[in-house]
Design a protein around this motif. Sequence first.
Motif, PDB file in Angstrom:
ATOM      1  N   THR A 161       0.368  -1.133  -0.097  1.00  0.00           N
ATOM      2  CA  THR A 161       0.406   0.033   0.068  1.00  0.00           C
ATOM      3  C   THR A 161       1.268   1.637   0.196  1.00  0.00           C
ATOM      4  OG1 THR A 161      -1.558  -1.206   1.671  1.00  0.00           O
ATOM      5  CG2 THR A 161      -1.975   1.137   1.343  1.00  0.00           C
ATOM      6  N   ASP A 186       0.924  -4.387  -9.119  1.00  0.00           N
ATOM      7  CA  ASP A 186       1.187  -4.778  -7.867  1.00  0.00           C
ATOM      8  C   ASP A 186       1.390  -5.976  -7.798  1.00  0.00           C
ATOM      9  OD1 ASP A 186      -1.867  -4.610  -6.083  1.00  0.00           O
ATOM     10  OD2 ASP A 186      -0.020  -5.756  -5.618  1.00  0.00           O
ATOM     11  N   SER A 196       4.287  -7.058   0.110  1.00  0.00           N
ATOM     12  CA  SER A 196       4.522  -6.559   1.013  1.00  0.00           C
ATOM     13  C   SER A 196       5.440  -7.945   1.758  1.00  0.00           C
ATOM     14  CB  SER A 196       3.295  -6.946   2.284  1.00  0.00           C
ATOM     15  OG  SER A 196       2.309  -5.511   1.410  1.00  0.00           O
TER      16      SER A 196
HETATM   17  C1  LIG Z   1      -2.929  -7.606  -4.569  1.00  0.00           C
HETATM   18  C2  LIG Z   1      -3.134  -6.841  -3.073  1.00  0.00           C
HETATM   19  N1  LIG Z   1      -2.300  -5.998  -3.916  1.00  0.00           N
HETATM   20  C3  LIG Z   1      -2.410  -5.207  -2.036  1.00  0.00           C
HETATM   21  C4  LIG Z   1      -2.935  -5.584  -1.110  1.00  0.00           C
HETATM   22  C5  LIG Z   1      -2.026  -4.587   0.157  1.00  0.00           C
HETATM   23  O1  LIG Z   1      -0.752  -5.130   1.165  1.00  0.00           O
HETATM   24  P1  LIG Z   1      -0.517  -4.778   2.160  1.00  0.00           P
HETATM   25  O2  LIG Z   1       0.156  -2.953   2.050  1.00  0.00           O
HETATM   26  O3  LIG Z   1       0.575  -5.504   2.031  1.00  0.00           O
HETATM   27  O4  LIG Z   1      -2.205  -4.127   3.296  1.00  0.00           O
HETATM   28  C6  LIG Z   1      -2.377  -6.966  -0.482  1.00  0.00           C
HETATM   29  C7  LIG Z   1      -3.249  -7.205   0.491  1.00  0.00           C
HETATM   30  N2  LIG Z   1      -4.994  -8.514   0.459  1.00  0.00           N
HETATM   31  C8  LIG Z   1      -5.133  -8.769   1.331  1.00  0.00           C
HETATM   32  C9  LIG Z   1      -5.102  -8.311   2.815  1.00  0.00           C
HETATM   33  O5  LIG Z   1      -5.500  -9.594   3.460  1.00  0.00           O
HETATM   34  N3  LIG Z   1      -6.422  -9.786   2.586  1.00  0.00           N
HETATM   35  C10 LIG Z   1      -5.819  -9.443   0.979  1.00  0.00           C
HETATM   36  O6  LIG Z   1      -6.123 -10.260   0.630  1.00  0.00           O
HETATM   37  C11 LIG Z   1      -3.260  -7.941  -1.937  1.00  0.00           C
HETATM   38  O7  LIG Z   1      -3.395  -9.374  -2.135  1.00  0.00           O
END
Ligand SMILES: Cc1ncc(COP(=O)(O)O)c(CNc2co[nH]c2=O)c1O
Length: 411
Positions: A96, A201, A224
């Motif tokens: 994010t 992403d 991440s």
């Molecule tokens: C495709 C995708 N993009 C961005 C993010 C954001 O990642 P973060 O910045 O580490 O939070 C997630 C997190 N997806 C999920 C987080 O909890 N359930 C999910 O499916 C993701 O699955």
Amino acid sequence: HRARSAAEIRADFPILARQVHGKPLVYLDSTASSQKPQSVIETMNTYYQSYNANVHRGVYEISEEATAAVERARVKIARFIHARHSKQVIFTRNTTESINLVAYSWGNANIHSGDLIVLTEMEHHSNLVPWQLLAQRTGARLEFVPVTEDGLLRQDIYDELLTYHPRLIAFTHMSNVLGTINPVQEMIARAHAVGATVLVDGAQSVPHLPVDVQALDADFYCFSGHKMLGPTGIGVLYGKRELLEAMPPFMGGGDMIRTVKLQASTWNDLPWKFEAGTPAIAEAIGLGAAVDYLNDLGMEWVIEHEHEITAYALERLQEIPGLTIYGPRALEQRGGVISFTLGDIHPHDLASILDQEVGVAIRAGHHCAQPLMERYDVAATARASFYVYTTTEDVDALVQGLQKAQQIFSF
Ligand SMILES: Cc1ncc(COP(=O)(O)O)c(CNc2co[nH]c2=O)c1O
């Protein structure tokens, strides 16, 4: 790479030995966040126990050890994604923040009123809302590549949108809802042919697939640590060097500067220009240990293991009457994420019954992809996801729990 049995791998993850409600934990929510091997946990403990110090400026042994450990982790991560240079690996908190960094630093300087930004209907909110905010700030407009009934991007509409010469295109490598693996390399080539900059992403691809950012020719690539056996609080923005060099800093503070006068400052070199303040030291070192663990298994093994589990799961789930699966059927078009609904049982009720009755942990809800839920006309789905420690016995427990839920709701 050492061929290791599932039992051997599972022994590396202490949490998998615990029980929930008196039953063995069956963790099927790795898409949200993965579990951590003992080697990652120990690596972070060792930092705190043996060389805990701030980095970059301390002229004493343990600070120099901490600095070297963080930069070694950066090199490991750069090699893991086949970046040309570790200076192209910027540490952030998570996917994010990586995407927001690009939306503010690159976006504010390069997106202007009337410019077109192309996204897709399957994006996570983290790869949607930052671009909405950018469009609101600049007067740019957003267009979206639709998703087909079986969870694939409409490539014909993508091609049509390219004829409008978008400035920026951002899309996920793998959907956290559908499991769809998008044809990123060819989509990037077609985008570059019309002069667009592309952000990928990679939150769900870097943990599960071999990723080569140079072969993909991605301009920006985000992921991440907590989804790839690493700790929370550490993420990565990869970027092409010329883009990162031209971008203004995202946040101001210590470390990201070269000289500071009262009225103005000059900036540090890459990657530190984008790393203001004290970094997540233990987390960066922990992510390096996670990369070691994945390299030991080999990413080809990881995706092959997940395909085996997914094929088994798709076969078993189709035995259950009234169960609807969302996403591609063809294994080569998907990763180890299966979203489904079961009759009119609310996914939250399903998840609660699975937890209580058989110790199975799945995700239920909109998965931060509300536009995708709307596209399929569902309020929410249940979602099971797999990783290196998932076994067919885990899938059997899931099926047993779903059958139990059907009994409970068939009163
Ligand atoms: C495709 C995708 N993009 C961005 C993010 C954001 O990642 P973060 O910045 O580490 O939070 C997630 C997190 N997806 C999920 C987080 O909890 N359930 C999910 O499916 C993701 O699955």
